[in-house]
Design a protein around this motif. Structure first.
Motif, mmCIF file in Angstrom:
data_model
loop_
_atom_site.group_PDB
_atom_site.id
_atom_site.type_symbol
_atom_site.label_atom_id
_atom_site.label_comp_id
_atom_site.label_asym_id
_atom_site.label_seq_id
_atom_site.Cartn_x
_atom_site.Cartn_y
_atom_site.Cartn_z
ATOM 1 N N TYR A 120 79.214 38.278 72.114
ATOM 2 C CA TYR A 120 78.941 38.631 70.690
ATOM 3 C C TYR A 120 77.491 38.386 70.323
ATOM 4 O O TYR A 120 77.280 37.910 69.020
ATOM 5 C CB TYR A 120 79.960 37.716 69.784
ATOM 6 N N ALA A 121 76.646 38.208 71.249
ATOM 7 C CA ALA A 121 75.129 37.916 71.085
ATOM 8 C C ALA A 121 74.521 38.802 69.968
ATOM 9 O O ALA A 121 73.815 38.457 69.042
ATOM 10 C CB ALA A 121 74.472 37.828 72.299
ATOM 11 N N MET A 178 72.533 39.694 64.660
ATOM 12 C CA MET A 178 72.376 40.439 63.234
ATOM 13 C C MET A 178 72.728 39.625 62.164
ATOM 14 O O MET A 178 72.320 39.728 60.769
ATOM 15 C CB MET A 178 73.226 41.767 63.362
ATOM 16 N N LYS A 179 73.770 38.694 62.199
ATOM 17 C CA LYS A 179 74.020 37.615 61.393
ATOM 18 C C LYS A 179 72.830 36.853 60.759
ATOM 19 O O LYS A 179 72.588 36.574 59.568
ATOM 20 C CB LYS A 179 75.173 36.686 61.694
ATOM 21 N N ILE A 180 72.149 36.307 61.911
ATOM 22 C CA ILE A 180 70.873 35.494 61.851
ATOM 23 C C ILE A 180 69.835 36.140 60.925
ATOM 24 O O ILE A 180 69.481 35.664 59.990
ATOM 25 C CB ILE A 180 70.557 34.947 62.933
ATOM 26 N N ALA A 181 69.746 37.335 61.153
ATOM 27 C CA ALA A 181 68.774 38.306 60.627
ATOM 28 C C ALA A 181 69.179 38.467 59.067
ATOM 29 O O ALA A 181 68.325 38.455 58.030
ATOM 30 C CB ALA A 181 68.473 39.690 61.318
ATOM 31 N N ARG A 182 70.757 38.607 58.648
ATOM 32 C CA ARG A 182 70.926 38.886 57.305
ATOM 33 C C ARG A 182 70.740 37.416 56.642
ATOM 34 O O ARG A 182 70.453 37.537 55.638
ATOM 35 C CB ARG A 182 72.586 39.341 57.532
ATOM 36 N N ASN A 233 81.581 38.031 61.092
ATOM 37 C CA ASN A 233 81.018 38.741 59.903
ATOM 38 C C ASN A 233 81.315 38.080 58.551
ATOM 39 O O ASN A 233 80.722 38.237 57.696
ATOM 40 C CB ASN A 233 81.113 40.151 60.083
ATOM 41 N N LYS A 234 82.598 37.251 58.714
ATOM 42 C CA LYS A 234 83.332 36.814 57.646
ATOM 43 C C LYS A 234 82.898 35.114 57.596
ATOM 44 O O LYS A 234 83.423 34.691 56.758
ATOM 45 C CB LYS A 234 84.656 37.148 57.643
ATOM 46 N N ASP A 235 81.837 34.907 58.503
ATOM 47 C CA ASP A 235 81.418 33.636 58.462
ATOM 48 C C ASP A 235 82.331 32.794 58.929
ATOM 49 O O ASP A 235 82.248 31.527 58.692
ATOM 50 C CB ASP A 235 80.844 32.936 57.211
#
Length: 75
Positions: free
Chosen positions: A59-60, A65-69, A35-37
């Motif tokens: 962690y799929a 969720m990161k891609i959507a964000r 989440n912190k890239d």
């Protein structure tokens, strides 16, 4: 480098006491890093996974969720 926690803790939720184990700590740590890239290669290495595929598999949901964000930032 791998970290191990010797104690098992319990925390209370609305439902019932839940076991807080080293596995929960590792999962939280990996999730926070993603989440912190932090690059997935680095996360995989820090968690001691033998392959990046292992990290991707576990962690799929976080990665999706990161891609959507990230897509929402572009739009």
């Amino acid at each position: 480098m791998r970290f191990f926690f010797a104690r098992v803790f319990f925390f209370k939720t609305d439902e019932s006491p839940k076991k807080l184990t080293s596995h929960v700590g590792r999962k939280t740590y990996g999730t926070m890093l993603l989440n912190k890239d932090v690059p997935i290669e680095t996360v995989s290495n820090l968690l001691g996974h033998s392959s990046i595929r292992t990290t991707q598999k576990h962690y799929a949901k976080v990665l999706h969720m990161k891609i959507a964000r990230d897509v929402r930032l572009v739009l």
